[in-house]
Design an enzyme around this catalytic site. Sequence first.
Site, PDB file in Angstrom:
ATOM      1  CE  LYS A   6     -11.668 -12.272  -5.486  1.00 57.65           C
ATOM      2  NZ  LYS A   6     -11.125 -12.619  -4.152  1.00 57.65           N
ATOM      3  CE  LYS A  18      -4.383  -1.501   2.052  1.00 59.42           C
ATOM      4  NZ  LYS A  18      -5.304  -1.305   3.176  1.00 59.42           N
ATOM      5  CE  LYS A  32     -14.236  -3.182  -1.327  1.00 62.73           C
ATOM      6  NZ  LYS A  32     -14.922  -2.816  -0.123  1.00 62.73           N
TER       7      LYS A  32
END
Length: 328
Positions: A194, A111, A197
């Site tokens: 997949k 991240k 979001k």
Amino acid sequence: MTRVLSCIQPTGDVHLGNYLGALRNWVSGQHQADVFHGIVDLHALTITDQPHVLGERTLHLAAVLFAVGLDPNKATVFVQSHVPEHNQLGWVMECLVSYGELSRMTQFKDKSAKREAEFVSAGLFTYPALQAADILLYDADEVPVGDDQRQHVEITRDIAVRFNSRFGETFVIPRAVTPKVGARVMDLQQPTSKMSKSSDGDAGIIYLLEDPSSIAKKFKRAVTDSENEVRYDRNNKPGVSNLLDILSACTGETPESLASKYTQYGSLKTDTGDAVVATLTPIRERASELLQDKAELARLLAVGADRARSVAMKTLSRAYDAIGLLRP
Ligand code: TRP
């Protein structure tokens, strides 16, 4: 009864992949264990920089969780920031985890690397300490998580063992368990990834509260392949197989037997779209009812927060007492 804790961040809208893959099992799980479901808004804060977004998302997610069938009398559904013990135990956890341990978290490395040019908050770094508090506050036996979160459950165990040996038996040592996975739903435009979001664009994503005509359109435009044979073969026919998997998840028939009923992609797409609409319609209706009745939604969340707090307060007290903090 086994105590199970799972948490979900209020980032992005819930989609069909979340529902068929996970949320649907939360609903059946509430009859098999003592389940706690936290909407972890404070975790989402680590990457939030806009005002008045997080609260709306939290409310929306809460409406969805109740609409899919979590029963407030069975499952404890609560918002993390409504239970201040998370922050309180979170600090204790920060003092029981080392800088080195936190530095080894792959999620932090990923991240922070992705946010290279952006603000990397200290919260992003200490995130696993707050997650450890989430888990340990509820004496959770089991924490169902995907592979990306296993390391965070491991560090939680390490912290709990360290606390117990330093200050005396206080915390239940939790286990990471593999959640029962429902269907693995892929993006309708990129059936090898997949449904997620984080995909760019949303032509391949079906949102849980999306309106039926838009759902039908997205299924009509779903990517398939240039053959014209309906066959269940995930490797060679990912688009068609994804449609069959979704249809199977909605109808309960196996993808193979469904495949044998179709000769054309067009009718498979239409029927899958229809089945998804039929599955999602009652959820959309219940969620919009709740979103129009904010008082009822607030009441349901207060029930959850009260129940969560009654457990969390005791655990926090136990921890403070074990450490031997001077109590007021
Ligand atoms: N870190 C988890 C995620 O990104 C969310 C989370 C926060 C969580 N606290 C938790 C998951 C406690 C399980 C248990 O998905």
